[in-house]
Design an enzyme around this catalytic site. Sequence first.
Site, PDB file in Angstrom:
ATOM      1  N   GLY A  46     -65.461 -38.225   2.782  1.00  0.00           N
ATOM      2  CA  GLY A  46     -65.031 -37.025   3.060  1.00  0.00           C
ATOM      3  C   GLY A  46     -65.979 -36.509   4.216  1.00  0.00           C
ATOM      4  CB  SER A  48     -72.001 -36.411   4.425  1.00  0.00           C
ATOM      5  OG  SER A  48     -72.400 -36.103   5.893  1.00  0.00           O
ATOM      6  CB  CYS A  78     -67.423 -43.117   4.262  1.00  0.00           C
ATOM      7  SG  CYS A  78     -67.351 -42.599   6.073  1.00  0.00           S
ATOM      8  CB  ILE A 136     -62.281 -42.743   8.389  1.00  0.00           C
ATOM      9  CG1 ILE A 136     -60.742 -43.630   7.937  1.00  0.00           C
ATOM     10  CG2 ILE A 136     -61.690 -41.312   9.092  1.00  0.00           C
ATOM     11  CD1 ILE A 136     -60.182 -42.828   6.813  1.00  0.00           C
ATOM     12  NE  ARG A 137     -65.183 -37.682  12.950  1.00  0.00           N
ATOM     13  CZ  ARG A 137     -66.060 -36.703  12.165  1.00  0.00           C
ATOM     14  NH1 ARG A 137     -65.772 -36.553  11.284  1.00  0.00           N
ATOM     15  NH2 ARG A 137     -67.020 -36.314  12.943  1.00  0.00           N
ATOM     16  CG  HIS A 181     -62.809 -44.502   3.554  1.00  0.00           C
ATOM     17  ND1 HIS A 181     -63.129 -43.347   2.632  1.00  0.00           N
ATOM     18  CD2 HIS A 181     -63.203 -44.150   4.459  1.00  0.00           C
ATOM     19  CE1 HIS A 181     -63.802 -42.555   3.339  1.00  0.00           C
ATOM     20  NE2 HIS A 181     -63.979 -43.150   4.622  1.00  0.00           N
ATOM     21  CD  GLU A 183     -62.364 -44.409  -0.784  1.00  0.00           C
ATOM     22  OE1 GLU A 183     -63.123 -45.434  -1.099  1.00  0.00           O
ATOM     23  OE2 GLU A 183     -62.906 -43.567  -0.208  1.00  0.00           O
TER      24      GLU A 183
HETATM   25  N1  GLN Z   1     -68.373 -38.780   9.467  1.00  0.00           N
HETATM   26  C1  GLN Z   1     -68.371 -38.155   7.997  1.00  0.00           C
HETATM   27  C2  GLN Z   1     -69.572 -37.511   7.596  1.00  0.00           C
HETATM   28  O1  GLN Z   1     -70.413 -37.534   8.452  1.00  0.00           O
HETATM   29  C3  GLN Z   1     -68.240 -39.294   7.194  1.00  0.00           C
HETATM   30  C4  GLN Z   1     -66.494 -39.538   7.267  1.00  0.00           C
HETATM   31  C5  GLN Z   1     -65.943 -40.207   6.105  1.00  0.00           C
HETATM   32  O2  GLN Z   1     -66.389 -40.301   4.834  1.00  0.00           O
HETATM   33  N2  GLN Z   1     -64.901 -40.903   6.236  1.00  0.00           N
HETATM   34  O3  GLN Z   1     -69.836 -37.258   6.511  1.00  0.00           O
END
Ligand code: GLN
Length: 203
Positions: A46, A48, A78, A136-137, A181, A183
């Site tokens: 998500g 952080s 993540c 994802i990021r 991820h 999940e």
């Molecule tokens: N970039 C998000 C963060 O700094 C992490 C991204 C993710 O959980 N997909 O929390």
Amino acid sequence: MLVGVLALQGDIEEHRAALGDLGVESRPVRRADDLAGLDGIVLPGGESTTMSMLLESSGIADRLGKELASGLPAFGTCAGMILLASKILDGRPDQVCLQAIELVVRRNAFGRQVESFESELSVVGLEGGPMHAVFIRAPVVEEAGPDVEVLASVALGRGAGDDSLRPVVCRQGRVIVAAFHPELAGDGRLHKMLLDQVELEGD
Ligand code: GLN
């Protein structure tokens, strides 16, 4: 066995579904009291920084830190990996850092691939072929402590001007983290690794 899923923000239901598919009961953790009686906990992906603020305002941060320090098995993906790390770079200065695994992580640092990329990863100790990994990021591991086992790595990427291999699945005893991820790809094998650890603790 009862496994908590930190349920402040992020892909909570996907983790609960992965645990359900493995026949395990899960509990969404929204308040500090929800941590009582858990055998393990999952910290979802998500954002952080958002989770960090909610961890503080809900009073979960302190109690969770204590539970982890006293050996609660944990799996973070993540953003969950970021929260479990020992040091966070490019985070908010006041960002919660639970220090459950000896990793220095940098947020959003996969070069030009910063938004999203996918990869087939061989993960040490997992049977059944490579894991389809959705990043994802994702955070990059800048340093791993001597007791951290690196179970999978990927190249950082030319966009960052650096092609070095960086850990993306790590484990230190009872704590497992993935920069991606599983999940979202419907792959429960790392969740199973957490459950195996919980079972070991129960023996
Ligand atoms: N970039 C998000 C963060 O700094 C992490 C991204 C993710 O959980 N997909 O929390």
